[in-house]
Write a protein that holds these residues in place. Sequence first.
Motif, short mmCIF file in Angstrom:
data_model
loop_
_atom_site.label_atom_id
_atom_site.label_comp_id
_atom_site.label_asym_id
_atom_site.label_seq_id
_atom_site.Cartn_x
_atom_site.Cartn_y
_atom_site.Cartn_z
N ARG A 81 0.84 -1.21 0.00
CA ARG A 81 0.00 0.00 0.00
C ARG A 81 0.87 1.26 0.00
NH1 ARG A 81 -5.06 1.15 0.43
NH2 ARG A 81 -5.63 -1.02 0.81
N ARG A 82 1.91 1.26 0.83
CA ARG A 82 2.79 2.42 0.86
C ARG A 82 3.49 2.62 -0.48
NH1 ARG A 82 3.86 0.69 6.23
NH2 ARG A 82 5.62 -0.57 5.53
N VAL A 83 4.03 1.55 -1.03
CA VAL A 83 4.78 1.64 -2.28
C VAL A 83 3.92 2.18 -3.42
CG1 VAL A 83 5.77 0.18 -4.11
CG2 VAL A 83 6.58 -0.04 -1.77
N TYR A 84 2.64 1.85 -3.41
CA TYR A 84 1.77 2.27 -4.51
C TYR A 84 1.04 3.58 -4.25
CZ TYR A 84 2.43 -1.81 -7.43
OH TYR A 84 2.99 -2.73 -8.27
N PHE A 85 0.56 3.80 -3.03
CA PHE A 85 -0.41 4.87 -2.82
C PHE A 85 0.13 6.12 -2.11
CE2 PHE A 85 -3.16 1.18 -3.47
CZ PHE A 85 -4.08 1.70 -4.36
N LEU A 110 -6.60 -5.83 -2.26
CA LEU A 110 -5.62 -4.79 -2.52
C LEU A 110 -5.18 -4.82 -3.98
CD1 LEU A 110 -3.81 -2.50 -1.61
CD2 LEU A 110 -2.21 -4.18 -0.67
N ALA A 111 -5.05 -6.01 -4.54
CA ALA A 111 -4.71 -6.14 -5.95
C ALA A 111 -5.76 -5.46 -6.82
CB ALA A 111 -4.56 -7.60 -6.33
N VAL A 112 -7.03 -5.65 -6.49
CA VAL A 112 -8.11 -5.02 -7.24
C VAL A 112 -8.04 -3.50 -7.08
CG1 VAL A 112 -10.61 -4.77 -7.42
CG2 VAL A 112 -9.60 -7.04 -7.11
N GLU A 113 -7.75 -3.05 -5.88
CA GLU A 113 -7.65 -1.61 -5.61
C GLU A 113 -6.54 -0.97 -6.46
OE1 GLU A 113 -7.15 1.32 -1.71
OE2 GLU A 113 -7.36 -0.86 -1.43
N ILE A 114 -5.40 -1.64 -6.55
CA ILE A 114 -4.30 -1.12 -7.36
C ILE A 114 -4.69 -1.11 -8.84
CG2 ILE A 114 -1.96 -1.62 -8.18
CD1 ILE A 114 -1.41 -2.74 -5.32
N TYR A 115 -5.33 -2.16 -9.29
CA TYR A 115 -5.78 -2.25 -10.68
C TYR A 115 -6.72 -1.09 -11.02
CZ TYR A 115 -8.77 -3.80 -14.53
OH TYR A 115 -9.50 -3.85 -15.69
N GLU A 116 -7.68 -0.85 -10.17
CA GLU A 116 -8.67 0.20 -10.44
C GLU A 116 -8.03 1.59 -10.41
OE1 GLU A 116 -11.65 -0.59 -7.51
OE2 GLU A 116 -12.67 -2.09 -8.77
N ALA A 118 -4.85 2.27 -11.15
CA ALA A 118 -4.04 2.40 -12.35
C ALA A 118 -4.91 2.71 -13.57
CB ALA A 118 -3.23 1.13 -12.57
N LYS A 119 -6.03 2.04 -13.67
CA LYS A 119 -6.94 2.24 -14.81
C LYS A 119 -7.43 3.68 -14.88
CE LYS A 119 -9.12 -0.45 -17.15
NZ LYS A 119 -9.06 -0.86 -18.58
N LYS A 120 -7.69 4.27 -13.72
CA LYS A 120 -8.20 5.64 -13.69
C LYS A 120 -7.23 6.64 -14.30
CE LYS A 120 -11.32 5.20 -9.71
NZ LYS A 120 -11.56 5.58 -8.30
N GLN A 121 -5.95 6.31 -14.30
CA GLN A 121 -4.96 7.23 -14.87
C GLN A 121 -4.40 6.73 -16.18
OE1 GLN A 121 -2.81 7.01 -11.04
NE2 GLN A 121 -0.94 6.67 -12.24
N GLY A 122 -5.13 5.82 -16.83
CA GLY A 122 -4.75 5.37 -18.16
C GLY A 122 -3.64 4.35 -18.19
N ALA A 123 -3.32 3.76 -17.04
CA ALA A 123 -2.28 2.73 -16.96
C ALA A 123 -2.93 1.38 -16.69
CB ALA A 123 -1.27 3.09 -15.88
N GLN A 124 -2.11 0.35 -16.45
CA GLN A 124 -2.60 -1.00 -16.21
C GLN A 124 -1.88 -1.59 -15.01
OE1 GLN A 124 -4.99 -2.83 -17.50
NE2 GLN A 124 -5.59 -1.70 -19.34
N ALA A 125 -2.47 -2.63 -14.42
CA ALA A 125 -1.83 -3.34 -13.31
C ALA A 125 -2.16 -4.82 -13.38
CB ALA A 125 -2.28 -2.75 -11.97
N LEU A 126 -1.18 -5.61 -13.00
CA LEU A 126 -1.34 -7.05 -12.86
C LEU A 126 -0.92 -7.45 -11.45
CD1 LEU A 126 0.43 -8.29 -16.15
CD2 LEU A 126 -2.05 -8.11 -15.78
N ASP A 127 -1.59 -8.45 -10.89
CA ASP A 127 -1.10 -9.08 -9.67
C ASP A 127 -0.50 -10.42 -10.09
OD1 ASP A 127 -4.21 -9.22 -9.85
OD2 ASP A 127 -3.74 -11.07 -8.75
N ALA A 128 0.77 -10.63 -9.70
CA ALA A 128 1.51 -11.79 -10.21
C ALA A 128 2.39 -12.40 -9.13
CB ALA A 128 2.34 -11.38 -11.42
N PRO A 129 1.79 -12.91 -8.05
CA PRO A 129 2.60 -13.56 -7.02
C PRO A 129 3.29 -14.80 -7.57
CG PRO A 129 0.28 -14.03 -6.68
CD PRO A 129 0.36 -12.99 -7.77
N ALA A 173 -8.37 -9.12 -12.18
CA ALA A 173 -7.56 -8.58 -11.09
C ALA A 173 -7.91 -9.27 -9.77
CB ALA A 173 -7.78 -7.08 -10.98
N GLY A 174 -6.88 -9.67 -9.04
CA GLY A 174 -7.07 -10.39 -7.78
C GLY A 174 -6.99 -11.90 -7.92
N ALA A 175 -7.18 -12.41 -9.13
CA ALA A 175 -7.19 -13.87 -9.33
C ALA A 175 -5.80 -14.47 -9.10
CB ALA A 175 -7.69 -14.21 -10.74
#
Length: 300
Positions: A81-85, A110-116, A118-129, A173-175
Amino acid sequence: MSALPANTKDIRIGWIGTGVMGVSMCGHLMAAGHPATVFNRTRAKAQPLLDKGAHWAESPRAVAQASDVVFTIVGYPADVRRVYFETDGVLAGLKPGAIAVDMTTTSPSLAVEIYEAAKKQGAQALDAPVSGGDVGAKNAALSIMVGGEAEVFAAVKPLFERMGRIIMHQGAAGAGQHTKMCNQIVIAGSMIGVCESLLYATRAGLDPQAVLGAISKGAAGCWSLENLAPRILKGDFAPGFMIDHFVKDMGIALEESKRMGISLPGLALVEGLYAEAAREGHGKDGTQALFLALKKLSGL
């Protein structure tokens, strides 16, 4: 959709989190020719990458500003959360068309939150543990479980292939994080089996090494038996994956299972044993140090 360079080798990568696994994973991408910008809370841990030509950034935001794809692999959900937000976080510097890939094991929500975000600013996000520990990271043999949009996964897959052997898109996202919880549930059960088996062999007066030779190739065979049991017999409890992080992962799985209305009593039992191992001072040791806690409980 992402806007990555047409030539995969021209993709500029960012890397945040250069710990036991991250330093090897980023190193594989650099070896493939990708320019890298890195950040870690402790700069000294990034030195092996800096020595290979990586550029240092003063914040996650600066990493994102310099990169087409930003990878993160840190410790806990609070760290993610800190690293992203935060003000100097990844999202503050992520450009339209860029992709953020969180490879930390963290909560699906949290993965879904990051994805959403990123999308709002025209970028993308993946969760990839990932799964495979330090050995898998060093050998580029990780299993990578990915959540997010299929087109974005396809764009990043050539980079994943530099770090792992099994790369699978699991869904939205989150899967990826949900899949990692399934992985950790299996490992929790197998690790207690490995440790109790070795305790039993010791008490029975057997040669534990001979026991491993007999059972590791049969129906009991598993990754933990092949990779961690030999470390136990050597007295090697250095972390490929720390107990503190495993306790965190099991806590996420138990929280998610409660939210979904299912009961996982086996996982709850193992989580309690690992929490006890952490209280005994083994939190920074590898997951195989559960053996020491169980040995103490058995009076051996």
